[in-house]
Structures are given as structure tokens and as C-alpha cells.
Design a protein around this motif. Structure first.
Motif, short mmCIF file in Angstrom:
data_model
loop_
_atom_site.label_atom_id
_atom_site.label_comp_id
_atom_site.label_asym_id
_atom_site.label_seq_id
_atom_site.Cartn_x
_atom_site.Cartn_y
_atom_site.Cartn_z
N THR A 143 0.45 -1.11 0.24
CA THR A 143 -0.14 0.35 -0.01
C THR A 143 0.85 1.03 -0.20
N ALA A 144 2.39 1.02 -0.02
CA ALA A 144 3.26 2.11 0.00
C ALA A 144 2.59 3.49 -1.56
N LEU A 145 2.44 2.75 -2.52
CA LEU A 145 2.33 4.09 -3.68
C LEU A 145 0.45 4.56 -3.15
N ALA A 146 -0.45 4.26 -2.12
CA ALA A 146 -1.34 4.54 -2.39
C ALA A 146 -1.45 5.88 -1.19
N ARG A 147 -0.49 5.37 -0.35
CA ARG A 147 0.13 6.73 1.04
C ARG A 147 0.50 7.84 0.07
N ASP A 148 1.58 6.91 -0.87
CA ASP A 148 2.69 8.36 -1.76
C ASP A 148 1.65 9.09 -2.84
N VAL A 149 0.29 8.82 -2.39
CA VAL A 149 -0.45 9.30 -3.79
C VAL A 149 -1.07 10.06 -2.42
N ALA A 150 -1.72 10.05 -1.53
CA ALA A 150 -2.44 10.72 -0.75
C ALA A 150 -1.57 11.97 -0.10
N MET A 151 -0.54 10.96 -0.02
CA MET A 151 0.69 12.47 0.03
C MET A 151 0.95 13.75 -0.40
N LEU A 152 1.08 13.01 -1.98
CA LEU A 152 0.63 14.70 -2.56
C LEU A 152 -0.60 14.99 -2.95
N LEU A 153 -0.92 14.73 -3.02
CA LEU A 153 -2.84 15.34 -2.92
C LEU A 153 -2.41 16.15 -1.45
N GLY A 154 -2.24 15.48 -0.69
CA GLY A 154 -2.32 16.96 0.61
C GLY A 154 -1.17 17.78 0.36
N TYR A 155 -0.68 17.48 -0.24
CA TYR A 155 0.98 18.70 -0.39
C TYR A 155 -0.04 19.78 -1.41
N LEU A 156 -0.30 19.03 -2.22
CA LEU A 156 -1.03 19.81 -3.61
C LEU A 156 -2.34 21.18 -2.85
N ARG A 157 -2.85 20.18 -1.63
CA ARG A 157 -3.91 20.99 -1.08
C ARG A 157 -3.81 22.21 0.08
N ARG A 158 -2.59 21.72 0.69
CA ARG A 158 -2.14 22.66 1.74
C ARG A 158 -1.16 23.95 0.91
N GLU A 159 -0.10 23.95 -0.27
CA GLU A 159 0.73 24.27 -0.84
C GLU A 159 -0.08 25.26 -2.39
N GLU A 160 0.27 26.12 -2.28
CA GLU A 160 0.51 25.84 -3.55
C GLU A 160 1.68 26.37 -4.89
N VAL A 161 0.81 25.62 -5.75
CA VAL A 161 1.53 24.53 -6.49
C VAL A 161 1.61 24.73 -7.58
N ARG A 216 -4.16 21.22 -7.95
CA ARG A 216 -4.79 20.69 -7.43
C ARG A 216 -5.48 19.83 -7.34
N PRO A 217 -5.86 18.96 -5.78
CA PRO A 217 -6.71 17.72 -6.38
C PRO A 217 -7.41 17.80 -7.11
N GLY A 218 -7.57 16.71 -7.67
CA GLY A 218 -8.99 16.70 -8.48
C GLY A 218 -10.18 15.94 -8.01
N LEU A 219 -11.06 16.41 -9.02
CA LEU A 219 -12.76 16.34 -8.39
C LEU A 219 -12.56 14.84 -8.00
N LYS A 220 -11.80 13.94 -8.42
CA LYS A 220 -11.82 12.43 -8.62
C LYS A 220 -11.62 12.34 -6.61
N ALA A 221 -10.53 13.23 -6.63
CA ALA A 221 -9.86 12.98 -5.83
C ALA A 221 -10.08 12.19 -4.11
N ARG A 222 -11.57 12.86 -3.31
CA ARG A 222 -12.05 12.54 -2.58
C ARG A 222 -12.60 11.07 -2.31
N GLU A 223 -13.38 10.45 -3.69
CA GLU A 223 -13.51 9.75 -3.59
C GLU A 223 -13.19 8.06 -3.58
N TRP A 224 -12.06 8.55 -4.33
CA TRP A 224 -10.59 7.69 -4.47
C TRP A 224 -10.04 7.39 -2.97
N LEU A 225 -9.99 8.45 -2.35
CA LEU A 225 -9.47 8.41 -0.75
C LEU A 225 -10.39 7.41 -0.28
#
Length: 552
Positions: A157-175, A228-237
């Protein structure tokens, strides 16, 4: 053609008439070759390898030229003069050449599936007279299991956690990005230490893979210059872990745009890499993996050798091994011809195991005693490949631990959506086997400013911790929430219309209503700075072309 016919005749110890009419020569040669007993005598004089080659051509009906020459030697095209001097007793002739110049096989051109090119066949009149030939066994795919290595690595499940970390970073920071899909070096420098699969020699390739995958799945979107996190991010998480893993695997398996061949660092393309559907070789390799056992270890080199034996043309289905201008990146040697198979096809197979399938959590990797790399399927990988007897693992999730000192501990089993929310609500203090967050006045204030209310924060922490929220933490969060909003200082933009009618039209548009603030005059409306990019995009989509005036 007459020179070829006379060369065949010499191989059969025949004398042809001096007539130059090709039809006359063909009829004379055919009569002699098809005479009772002539063919059997000629076949008995063939070497075992020549008999095997003839059997393979006869059994195939039409055999692609490259498969014949790969197994039974080259077929040189001879001029009329060289045909006149040809001696079939010459030991330098390959078995394929002897069959051709004995007239036992013929050359033609045809389309066989995805192959288009030179083919070899036994003429029908000879085919019907052939006695039983050696059995031709189709190349079998077989890989012997290896002993399990003493240690192995991998995480389902490491890839899924990395995806979540990336999404969190994009949500928190102005990338901000200039070109999709790659983050800036600064963002990668800040993010990579917190990604579990980053690090090592393949870090850059893994980061490209990660970004490409989330874009393909719609988990990330571009809002003008912001990522930014996309519209499908929450549903996937919020999906169950097995569902998330399956979606990641299927997104990669069906991806036309991600070409592993172009990603191999050991290859250097002298011309643009060939255009082909990368799903085809990817899925051919997966099909071979499905023939392996779910609970055994295999050497990657053994897998490569088995596919080479059974299906060498899985990548270059046309059999043309001279059309690609690719070099070994280290030696600069041109990898032309079939001799370069191990550096191209073999490297691709190894990369699929050690790269995407490892990142997707589908294989364990281990180092064998001789230094070779071995692999075995994880329970997740066996289930996704639908191996016999494989069952999708539960991949259970555990609650976070909220402690009285305002720290929150998230383990590798923490629900990804909860981890994603913590990236927004708390400050990350450390990241290793578990991630330690801290709820601070600044982090909560940031969330309150984004519109998250204190009761919602408390309800989230109660649920994520399975009801174990310390009372002092809950009281403090309530106090911080009550203090928020005693005074209000807003960072806003002014949306100004040329006249009152235009402003009334804009304020009446349903897509814009949620993003427009208070009207401070008939032609001026406030827009929260957080909604500026969205409002500009919606206005342009609706046919308005706003002028952007920067303050000085």
C-alpha cells in the motif's frame, strides 16, 4: 530465376535442358523432384538440423523470415553469378540456405497477424509428398521457482500512501506548474523526503510515474497555473484499500500514454522512439506472469530467458530488429539486430517487475546469493492478476491516535482520507514508519480561515480516533473556534462591470453565484482571493473577457 532453377537442379544432381524458357525449366525440374522416391532420398540426405528447419516451415504453413533465420541461420541473397558457382556442399551455408537452394522451401511476402513481410513455405505439391518429419514442439514458457531470498522488500500500500501525501501537499501548498505533469524542482525537493517509494537510483523515474498516474486517474487537475487535487480525489481516498489498489493497477495497465520503453535509463534513442501502443507488450508480459505460481519466488533473469524462448517478438511483433536506432547509454554501442534483444526487450521485462509492479505493491523483490534479483507476488499482486487460489487481502485500516499533548499519530494502516485531512488540519513533525502530526493554533486557524468550522474538526478527530479524543484537546479546539471571527480581515478582489445591467447579469449566473461576495456598489462586487482563478475561468467560459488589473 533461371540461375536459381539451375542451382536447385545441381543440388538434386539433375541436368536441365539448355532452354532459356523458364516454364520449360520449371516443368523439367518439377518432374524430376516429384518422381517416385526422389523426395524421400533427398530428405534422407539432410542433416538433423535441416530436417528440423523443414519440419518447422511445413508445420507453420507460412513462417516469418526472421523466425526461420533466427533459429536456422542467415539467408543471403545471391546474384546470378554466385548462384552459378554455388556448391551446396559448402559448409558455410546455413541450414535455411541449403533448404532454399534445394528448392524445399520458397520465399514470399504475406501478412500474418501483426507481421507484414517475408515468409517461407513448402510448396503444396511437395508438402503433400513429405514423409513424417521430426515433431515440432512450440516453444514452451517455463520458469523454475527459486529458493526464497533471506530478505525481501516491498509494500502493498506504499503507492497509495504516496498518492495521498502528494494530494495533501497540493491541497496545502500553492503549487504552480509551467508544463504538465511535472512538479518544479523546489516542490520535488520538499515533497520527496515524505514519499515512501522515493529515494534510490530510480527516484526521478518514480516521481514521473506517480505524477503521470494521478493525472491519468483525474486525482489531480490544473486550475490555470495551479496544480490542485481533482474532483475524483476524495472519492478515491474514501474507497476501501483493495478498491484503491485495483484502480491504480488498472489505470497503469490500460494507459496508452506511459511508455516504459522510453523511460529505460540504459537506452539512448538516436531518433524519436517508435510509436506503438505500450499496452500491448505490457499486457503480454502480464499474461506470462499469470502462468506463474502465487506463492513461489522466481529469478527475473529466468523470466526474461523464458519469454525470449517462448515469445521473443512480444515487443517488435513485425520481427524487424534493425529499424530502431537505439544505443546502450553507457557504452554508446548501437543495439541493432536480434543480438540487442537482452538490452531492449530483456531490460523492459526487468523494468516492468522492478518498476511499476513493485511500485504498485504487486511483487516483493529480493537479492539472491549470487546477486541476482528475484521476485514473488504479494497477496495483492496475486489477487489483481487473478492467479489460481488468490484472494484479495483485507488491507485493514486502523484509527489515528490523538494524544493529550496535541500530537496525532498516523500509522501505515491509517485510513488515507483521514491522513489527507490531517495534512490540512495539523503540522507534520516527522515521517518514518509512522507519521507524527501536531495540532497547533496556527494549523487550526488556517483551516478555520478556509471555512472549516471547529465542530466539524472535532467531529472528524472523534471519528478518525474511534472516539478516543482527549477532553483537553476537544476543549481547546472549541476555544480556538470561538475566538475565530471576532474580527474579520479579508483579502479580496474587486470585480467591476462597465454598467449596472452587466453586473446584474453576472450576479444572476448560477455557476458564478457561489464565488461572488457582497456587492459594494451597483457595478462592483467583492471576490474572495481564494476564488479568483475559478471566477476568471468561469467568466471566460461564459463569454466574458475580464481585464486583469494588478495593483501597484
Amino acid at each position: 530465376m533461371p540461375a536459381m532453377l539451375r542451382a536447385i537442379a545441381r543440388g538434386w544432381a539433375l541436368s536441365l535442358p539448355e532452354d532459356r524458357d523458364k516454364r520449360v525449366l520449371v516443368e523439367a525440374l518439377a518432374a524430376a523432384m516429384l518422381a517416385p522416391g526422389a523426395l524421400r532420398a533427398r530428405l534422407e540426405a539432410l542433416s538433423p538440423q535441416e530436417q528440423q528447419a523443414l519440419a518447422q516451415v511445413a508445420a507453420s504453413g507460412k513462417l516469418p523470415g526472421h523466425r526461420l533465420t533466427r533459429a536456422f541461420g542467415p539467408l543471403h541473397r545471391l546474384t546470378a553469378k554466385r548462384l552459378a558457382d554455388l556448391d551446396l556442399r559448402d559448409e558455410s551455408l546455413s541450414p535455411a540456405e541449403r533448404l532454399l537452394y534445394l528448392g524445399l522451401i520458397y520465399r514470399g511476402y504475406d501478412v500474418l497477424g501483426q507481421y507484414r513481410g517475408e515468409v517461407y513455405f513448402v510448396p503444396d505439391d511437395l508438402l503433400t509428398l513429405l514423409p513424417p518429419l521430426p515433431q515440432v514442439a512450440a516453444p514452451a514458457f517455463a520458469v523454475a521457482p527459486r529458493p526464497a531470498p533471506q530478505a525481501h522488500r516491498g509494500d502493498q500500500t506504499a503507492l497509495a500512501r504516496d498518492v495521498a501525501m502528494l494530494l495533501g501537499y497540493l491541497r496545502r501548498e500553492e503549487v504552480r506548474v509551467k508544463a504538465m505533469p511535472y512538479l518544479t524542482r523546489q516542490d520535488i525537493w520538499r515533497l520527496a523526503p515524505h514519499l515512501e517509494l522515493a529515494g534510490g537510483t530510480d527516484e526521478a523515474l518514480y516521481l514521473r510515474f506517480l505524477q503521470h498516474l494521478v493525472l491519468r486517474m483525474g486525482l489531480v487537475r490544473r486550475e490555470r497555473s495551479l496544480l490542485r487535487p481533482g474532483l475524483k480525489a476524495r472519492e478515491w481516498l474514501q474507497s476501501p484499500p483493495p478498491t484503491r489498489a485495483r484502480r491504480l493497477f488498472e489505470a497503469w495497465r490500460e494507459d496508452r500514454a506511459w511508455n516504459e520503453l522510453r523511460q529505460l535509463p540504459a537506452l539512448e534513442w538516436q531518433s524519436p522512439p517508435p510509436r506503438f501502443d505500450p499496452r500491448q507488450p505490457r499486457q503480454r508480459v502480464l499474461a506470462y506472469l499469470r502462468q506463474l505460481a502465487a506463492n513461489a519466488w522466481y529469478g527475473i533473469a529466468d523470466l526474461v530467458a523464458a519469454i525470449k524462448e517462448a515469445d521473443a517478438d512480444f515487443l517488435r511483433t513485425d520481427g524487424n530488429y534493425d529499424a530502431w536506432y537505439v544505443r546502450d547509454a553507457a557504452t554508446k554501442r548501437l543495439l541493432g539486430g536480434f543480438v540487442g534483444w537482452d538490452q531492449v526487450e530483456g531490460a523492459l521485462i526487468a523494468h516492468l517487475i522492478q518498476g511499476p509492479l513493485y511500485w504498485l505493491g504487486m511483487v516483493w523483490l529480493g537479492q539472491e546469493a549470487d546477486g541476482a534479483v528475484a521476485f514473488a507476488f504479494t497477496p495483492l499482486g496475486a489477487a489483481l492478476l487473478e492467479l489460481p487460489g488468490a484472494v484479495m487481502p483485507a488491507l485493514a485500516e486502523k484509527p489515528v491516535v490523538v494524544q493529550a499533548d496535541f500530537t496525532v499519530l498516523a500509522t501505515r494502516e491509517t485510513n488515507l482520507y483521514d491522513r489527507y485531512q490531517l495534512e490540512r488540519l495539523a503540522e507534520r513533525e516527522s515521517h518514518d514508519a509512522a507519521t507524527l502530526y501536531r495540532l497547533t493554533a496556527n494549523s487550526i486557524r488556517r483551516s478555520l480561515r478556509e471555512g472549516v468550522e471547529a465542530p466539524a474538526i472535532i467531529a472528524f478527530l472523534r471519528r478518525a480516533s474511534a472516539g478516543r479524543l482527549p477532553q483537553n484537546v476537544e476543549r481547546t479546539l472549541q476555544e480556538w473556534g470561538e475566538k475565530h471571527g471576532e474580527l474579520r480581515l479579508a483579502h479580496v478582489f474587486l470585480l467591476t462591470a462597465r454598467d449596472e445591467q452587466t453586473m446584474r447579469e453576472i450576479r444572476a449566473l448560477p455557476p458564478l453565484r457561489p464565488y461572488l461576495g457582497a456587492a459594494i456598489s451597483p457595478v462592483v462586487t467583492l471576490v474572495d482571493s481564494a476564488h479568483k482563478e475559478v471566477v476568471i475561468e468561469l467568466l471566460e467560459r461564459l463569454g466574458y473577457w475580464p481585464e486583469i488589473v494588478e495593483s501597484t
